[in-house]
Scaffold this motif. Sequence first.
Motif, PDB file in Angstrom:
ATOM      1  N   THR A  17       0.835  -1.202   0.000  1.00  0.00           N
ATOM      2  CA  THR A  17       0.000   0.000   0.000  1.00  0.00           C
ATOM      3  C   THR A  17       0.866   1.246   0.000  1.00  0.00           C
ATOM      4  O   THR A  17       1.703   1.427   0.892  1.00  0.00           O
ATOM      5  N   THR A  19       0.968   5.120   0.571  1.00  0.00           N
ATOM      6  CA  THR A  19       0.157   6.083   1.318  1.00  0.00           C
ATOM      7  C   THR A  19       0.265   7.495   0.785  1.00  0.00           C
ATOM      8  O   THR A  19      -0.562   8.349   1.106  1.00  0.00           O
ATOM      9  N   TYR A  47       3.323  -1.143 -10.504  1.00  0.00           N
ATOM     10  CA  TYR A  47       3.228   0.110  -9.758  1.00  0.00           C
ATOM     11  C   TYR A  47       3.659   1.304 -10.608  1.00  0.00           C
ATOM     12  O   TYR A  47       3.095   2.389 -10.501  1.00  0.00           O
ATOM     13  N   GLN A  51      -0.101   2.413 -11.557  1.00  0.00           N
ATOM     14  CA  GLN A  51      -0.353   3.361 -10.480  1.00  0.00           C
ATOM     15  C   GLN A  51       0.429   4.663 -10.643  1.00  0.00           C
ATOM     16  O   GLN A  51       0.330   5.559  -9.804  1.00  0.00           O
ATOM     17  N   SER A 188       0.139 -11.935   0.454  1.00  0.00           N
ATOM     18  CA  SER A 188       0.074 -10.644  -0.240  1.00  0.00           C
ATOM     19  C   SER A 188      -0.204 -10.803  -1.735  1.00  0.00           C
ATOM     20  O   SER A 188      -1.081 -10.129  -2.282  1.00  0.00           O
TER      21      SER A 188
END
Length: 220
Positions: A17, A19, A47, A51, A188
Amino acid sequence: RLHFEIRKAVKTTGGITLTGRGCRVAAFCGATGVGETTNLAKLAALYNVHQRARVALVTTDTYRVAAPEQLRVYANIIGLPMRVANDARETAAALREFQDYDLVLMDTAGGSQFNLEQINELKGIFQSSRPHDMILVLAANTPIEDLRNTVNNFKCLHPSSVLFTKLDETRQYGALFSLLVESGLPLSYVSVGQNVPDDIRVASAGLVANLILEGKEHRG
């Protein structure tokens, strides 16, 4: 009912995660040949591309011949910076260099789960770098006793979760479930093939239940 009980018994993390409040460091450790480097590259690509995170790579794997070059190939393809660290001091320096990034993924040398000297070396590196996530990489086609030995001998590194690889190389998933329940470690990710970055999934309890009961992947 059995599906429900399996889901209830399995803990998951939801993956790494971010943040948005500083750099997150995730380290990977495991025995030889479990696919640690390949799956680190999958997550780096996910990622970075999906992301839009700023991702950097650090490897402390200087044991295997050409090991850093393997990760460097992935880094060059994805377009990520990478540093090779030979000891705890160089690891700390690399992490300081990347402190403005969103995510740093640390690769380590795979070795025998019985090589306690090498595991203790890793412990020294992690004590100085203090990663937020310590992901223990295990292969789903490994016999249960070998999985138990790996978890027992790597527990001094304080793993925060498990990543199971090679789900595509077995149809027997009982050992996976038993290991998760016995160790109490959350799951995970699971890896379902060789393709970077596609063949990796954020783990869910429903996925594990379907593997056990139906012998196939499930994303729910």
